[in-house]
Each structure stands twice: as structure tokens, then as C-alpha cells.
Design a protein around this motif. Structure first.
Motif, PDB file in Angstrom:
ATOM      1  N   GLU A   1       0.842  -1.208   0.000  1.00 41.15           N
ATOM      2  CA  GLU A   1       0.000   0.000   0.000  1.00 41.15           C
ATOM      3  C   GLU A   1       0.873   1.253   0.000  1.00 41.15           C
ATOM      4  OE1 GLU A   1      -3.585   2.124   2.589  1.00 41.15           O
ATOM      5  OE2 GLU A   1      -2.738   0.191   3.207  1.00 41.15           O
TER       6      GLU A   1
ATOM      7  N   SER B   1      -9.843   3.988   0.634  1.00 39.40           N
ATOM      8  CA  SER B   1      -9.136   2.971  -0.149  1.00 39.40           C
ATOM      9  C   SER B   1      -9.238   3.284  -1.639  1.00 39.40           C
ATOM     10  CB  SER B   1      -9.714   1.591   0.142  1.00 39.40           C
ATOM     11  OG  SER B   1      -9.134   0.620  -0.704  1.00 39.40           O
TER      12      SER B   1
ATOM     13  N   ARG C   1      -8.001   1.465  -5.118  1.00 43.77           N
ATOM     14  CA  ARG C   1      -7.449   0.212  -5.614  1.00 43.77           C
ATOM     15  C   ARG C   1      -7.308   0.239  -7.127  1.00 43.77           C
ATOM     16  NH1 ARG C   1     -11.255  -4.404  -3.559  1.00 43.77           N
ATOM     17  NH2 ARG C   1     -12.809  -2.757  -3.773  1.00 43.77           N
TER      18      ARG C   1
ATOM     19  N   PHE D   1      -3.015  -1.236  -3.748  1.00 42.13           N
ATOM     20  CA  PHE D   1      -3.728  -0.328  -2.850  1.00 42.13           C
ATOM     21  C   PHE D   1      -2.966   0.989  -2.698  1.00 42.13           C
ATOM     22  CE2 PHE D   1      -5.169  -4.529  -1.690  1.00 42.13           C
ATOM     23  CZ  PHE D   1      -6.528  -4.356  -1.514  1.00 42.13           C
TER      24      PHE D   1
END
Length: 530
Positions: free
Chosen positions: A219, A290, A292, A305
């Protein structure tokens, strides 16, 4: 979705024209629920949408048959009957632009409708079949989803997701056939069923593509500034096939529903693919959610992510504030230290006096030897004598516990010899010389003829050559003309200055400075005063 994009393109080309689009025929089983929705024309709302059955007055809902009604721009068949066979027209108008779409409805008897799509899966893979009843699945009520194969209950074990997606694990030749997705929904307290079928073929000779691989899997947290334009990039390695996709999901939603988002997908070279998400301006709804980048093909799905956080600029403002304040604080500190230097030194001595054991008083019994120019006597009551014999010892000896050897007061009879004076000087840690303005008789004398006492000469010589004892020069009763005094006194004046005592003044600063120049008070006799 593709039809909706085509409508948008045509609307841009033909602003003031009426466009009629032909739609495919919907095959629905008698007694099932059917929902028809106009293409999602940008800017149109359900209040601008009208429905009519072909053959009736266009745009008038009164021409719809019984059991068919419009709710929020969507045409509901509650349920579909054989009498509902025919063509239905959806008309949407906005700013002189009109779009008409024809929907064919064919009502059949039975439980499972014929397949309207054919999918081909290779053997041995894990694949999923979609339940293309999006409008039914979006209804806000409880529903039951089930799948049939060739209109019979499924024999093999399957898993069905909430969105109706059915997963097949390790596809085999026996999985070929027609699959029907049935969804039960409740509207106005009545239960309805909708169905859609899809035909599945199994391909035996197939080279499996590689599973997609995201280059950056960890991430990423990016610091951004509100309102700025941001580009997010995602790279992946995968074999291209008909089901290879790269797309973005922001806070659980696809980007095509947000006007501030735009994404691009292109093949860089070989099996390297790149997808770019452009945020035209960073808004609060894009922070701390989030984001994605999804990479998907027939062999699997991988996500990259990301998250946006507002940049913290407090360090910059703090650095500026510190940079501006530091010089001012430094100047203030220097000023305070200079102004309160004597107080700081005396306070330190007061504190350290409780812990430091001073040297034995028998080694150096006197703190200072006091001598004046001219030498005072007890019979003379001039300002020099008054200060030397009364004021100075009264303050240093009486109030602070210092021991002074005062020439003319502490000389023993018969010991006023050079050796005795040298011995007395060696027993003192400071030499205090007090000078006053010369009288007229001094001014008329030749400078070279003005001689200091032996102890004064000896003390000044040792101070100038060996820096011991330290000399404290005190001026009283007005400015002193060092041009009529020996050069050694003038040199001391120029090198270290002199303390000035003024008559008829409290001389508080003078006494503090004098105590600073004096050695620390003896532990046994010190009387501390702030």
C-alpha cells in the motif's frame, strides 16, 4: 454500459437532433418480474423520461397496458403477461435533445428463458458466471438467488456471491450447458421472480494465460494538497486475453460515476501494462479512503492499494517560526545574561556553596588587601578614608563575611617593612586599590615623582607579570585623571576597567559587581543576601 456511452457520443454530435436507437428484444417468462431502464444519458433525470407502448400516443403513460407502470423513470412489469408482448418506447429529453429507445418484449411460458449470451471457458480453470439482473439486484429488499443448470437444480457444489456471481472451480467438460439465474424479490408486499440464462461452452484446447502480477503490491500513502491535480499510476505484468482488464475502484465505487476522476489503460511493451488514474482536483472525499488499481484476467485478480492523505505543512510553518524567533530569543538571552550577569554568578555561588568545601582559611587567611591612593589614615576623614575604613569593610566584612587586610588599619606596629608587606600581600587573594580625584597638590607634581606605596607597587607588579593576585580597581567621588598617576594604574584601567562608587547613591549594582570580582564567601562565615 456500452449502449449508454454510444448515446452520449451521439448527443455530442447532434445537439438539436432527435435520435432513435433500436434495442434488443427482452425474453421474459410469463409471471416473472421485468424492469426496463432507459440508457443512462448524462444530465437526464427520471422526470425527463416518458414511456409508451408502440401504437399509442408517444410519451403518454396512459397507453401502457395494465400491470405495467413507471417508477422513477424505470418501466415495471408486475408481472409480465403474454398480453404485454410488443414494443415499448423510452423517450428522454433535455435541452432540445431527444433520445428514443425501442425495447422489444417477448413473454414466454415456462420457468427458464432461453440463453441470451454464450460464454466459453477453458478446462481446468476457476471461472464465474454473472447474474445479469442488475436492476433487480439493486432493489432495496430481501432477495433469494439460486442457479439452475439446463433448468434443473445444480448437482455440483457451487458458491454464489451477494451480487449473484456463481463460481465454478476446476471447470470440466461436464460443466457445459445452459445456466439460469433466478432472483426472488418483494415489491409492495408481493413476491416476484426474475430469470436470465447464459450458455456455457467448454474449450478443451486452450493455453492458459499467466496470472496477473502487480509491480507495486504494498500500500502506498501519498501526501497531497487539497485542490491540486494528482495522477496515480499502476503497473502490471500479464498475458493479454479477452478478459484482461485494469481499472480503478475509489472508496468502493467505479470511477465512471465521478466527474473528478478519469482513467487510462494502455500496453507499454510486451506483457507490461499501465493504468493511470487522474484526479482533476483533490477533494475531501478522496482523502483517507481505499483506492485500488485492480488487475484482472481469466486466471485471477490482483489489487494495488493506495491512499491519499493531506500534506502536513505544520513543520514548514514551525521551521519559519523557529527561524524568525531564534535570533530574537538569542539576542534576548544575551541581553538578559549581560544585564543579570552579576545576579547569575552570585546565585550560582550561593547554590554551590552548600556543596563545595572551600580551601582552608589558614592557607590564605585574607580575601583581599585594600589599599588606597592616597593612603588613608585613621586621623584623616577625607572621602577616601571614609570609604576605605568604614563603607567598604562595613559592607564586605559586616554583611557578607569577607576578611579584609586594610593598609593603615591592620598594619602591626613595627612591621611596616617591605618583607612584612610582601608577606601580608601573599596572604590575600585579591588586591583592591581605591583611587579618588587628585587634589590640587597632586596635579602640580611631576608624574614620575608620584610614587605608590611598596605594597601597591608589589601588588601591581605581580598582577601584571603573574596575574596574581587579581587587582580590583575602585574609583570613588568623581572621575579620576590617570594622567597624573603612575602608568601601572593607567594600564590596569585600560585593561580591565574600574568599578565606580558614587556618594549619596545606594550603589546596589556596584556592590554586586564587586562581590562577583571577589572570591566566593567562606563556607563557615558566609551570610547570603540576594
Amino acid at each position: 454500459m456500452r449502449m449508454a456511452k454510444s448515446v452520449n457520443v451521439l448527443l455530442m454530435l447532434l445537439v438539436n437532433a432527435a435520435i432513435t436507437l433500436a434495442a434488443e428484444t427482452y425474453q421474459v417468462m410469463e409471471g416473472h418480474l421485468l424492469l426496463l431502464k432507459c440508457p443512462n444519458v448524462q444530465g437526464h433525470v427520471h422526470n425527463n423520461v416518458t414511456w409508451a407502448r408502440e401504437g399509442g400516443p408517444t410519451g403518454m403513460t396512459a397507453s401502457l397496458p395494465s400491470g405495467v407502470e413507471v417508477r422513477d423513470g424505470i418501466l415495471y412489469f408486475l408481472p409480465a403477461l403474454t398480453s404485454h408482448n410488443g414494443s415499448y418506447i423510452c423517450e428522454s429529453t433535455l435541452e432540445k435533445r431527444t433520445v428514443k429507445v425501442n425495447f422489444g418484449v417477448s413473454v414466454l411460458t415456462g420457468l427458464c428463458p432461453p440463453a441470451d449470451e454464450v460464454k466459453t471457458f477453458p478446462m481446468g480453470v476457476r471461472k464465474s458466471l454473472p447474474c445479469k439482473l442488475e436492476h433487480i439486484l439493486r432493489l432495496d429488499n430481501s432477495r433469494n438467488i439460486r442457479w439452475l443448470k439446463d433448468c434443473q437444480p445444480m448437482e455440483r457444489t457451487i458458491s454464489v456471491l451477494k451480487n449473484g456471481l456463481m463460481r465454478l472451480v476446476n471447470v470440466t467438460q461436464e460443466d457445459a450447458g445452459t445456466y439460469t439465474c433466478l432472483v426472488d424479490a418483494s415489491i409492495d408486499g408481493r413476491n416476484y421472480t426474475s430469470a436470465v440464462s447464459i450458455e456455457l461452452d467448454i474449450e478443451t484446447n486452450f493455453t492458459f494465460p499467466r496470472e496477473p502480477e502487480v509491480i507495486q503490491e504494498k500500500e502506498q500513502v501519498l501526501s497531497v494538497t487539497m485542490g491540486q491535480r494528482v495522477e496515480l499510476k499502476c503497473w502490471a505484468l500479464m498475458d493479454s486475453d479477452n478478459e484482461a482488464f485494469m481499472y480503478w475502484i475509489v472508496n468502493g465505487s467505479f470511477t465512471d460515476s465521478d466527474p473528478e476522476l478519469e482513467e487510462w489503460f494502455n500496453q507499454k511493451q510486451g506483457q507490461m501494462y499501465e493504468s493511470t488514474l487522474t484526479i482533476s482536483r483533490v477533494l475531501p472525499r478522496f482523502l483517507n479512503v481505499s483506492i485500488r488499481c485492480r488487475v484482472q484476467n481469466s486466471q485471477g485478480v490482483k489489487d494495488c492499494f493506495m491512499q491519499l492523505r493531506e500534506a502536513n505543512n505544520s513543520w514548514f510553518y514551525s521551521s519559519v517560526a523557529v527561524g524568525v524567533a531564534s535570533p530574537l530569543l538569542l539576542l534576548l538571552l544575551v541581553f538578559l545574561l549581560g544585564y543579570f550577569k552579576a545576579d547569575v554568578v552570585l546565585a550560582y555561588r550561593k547554590i554551590s556553596g552548600y556543596f563545595v568545601i572551600h580551601q582552608d582559611a589558614n592557607q590564605i587567611p585574607y580575601d583581599a588587601l585594600v589599599s588606597a591612593v592616597p593612603i588613608p589614615t585613621t586621623r584623616t576623614r577625607n572621602p577616601v578614608a571614609e570609604f576605605t575604613l568604614r563603607t567598604l569593610p562595613g559592607h564586605l566584612e559586616g554583611r557578607h563575611g569577607y576578611r579584609l587586610f586594610i593598609a593603615g588599619r591592620d598594619d602591626r606596629p613595627g612591621e611596616a617593612t617591605p618583607d612584612a608587606m610582601a608577606a601580608a600581600l601573599s596572604q590575600c587573594r585579591r588586591l583592591i586599590i581605591i583611587v579618588a580625584p587628585a587634589e590640587e597638590a597632586w596635579k602640580t607634581c611631576n608624574v614620575e615623582e608620584q610614587q605608590l606605596t611598596y605594597v601597591q607597587n608589589l601588588g601591581l607588579y605581580d598582577a601584571l607579570t603573574h596575574n596574581t593576585p587579581a587587582v580590583i580597581l575602585v574609583e570613588i567621588d568623581g572621575p579620576v585623571d590617570y594622567g597624573h598617576l603612575p602608568r601601572s594604574l593607567g594600564f590596569i584601567k585600560r585593561r580591565q576597567g574600574a568599578l565606580i562608587w558614587k556618594k549619596n547613591s545606594n550603589n546596589r549594582v556596584f556592590w554586586k559587581k564587586l562581590r562577583v570580582l571577589m572570591p566566593p564567601q567562606r563556607q563557615s562565615s558566609a551570610y547570603f543576601e540576594t
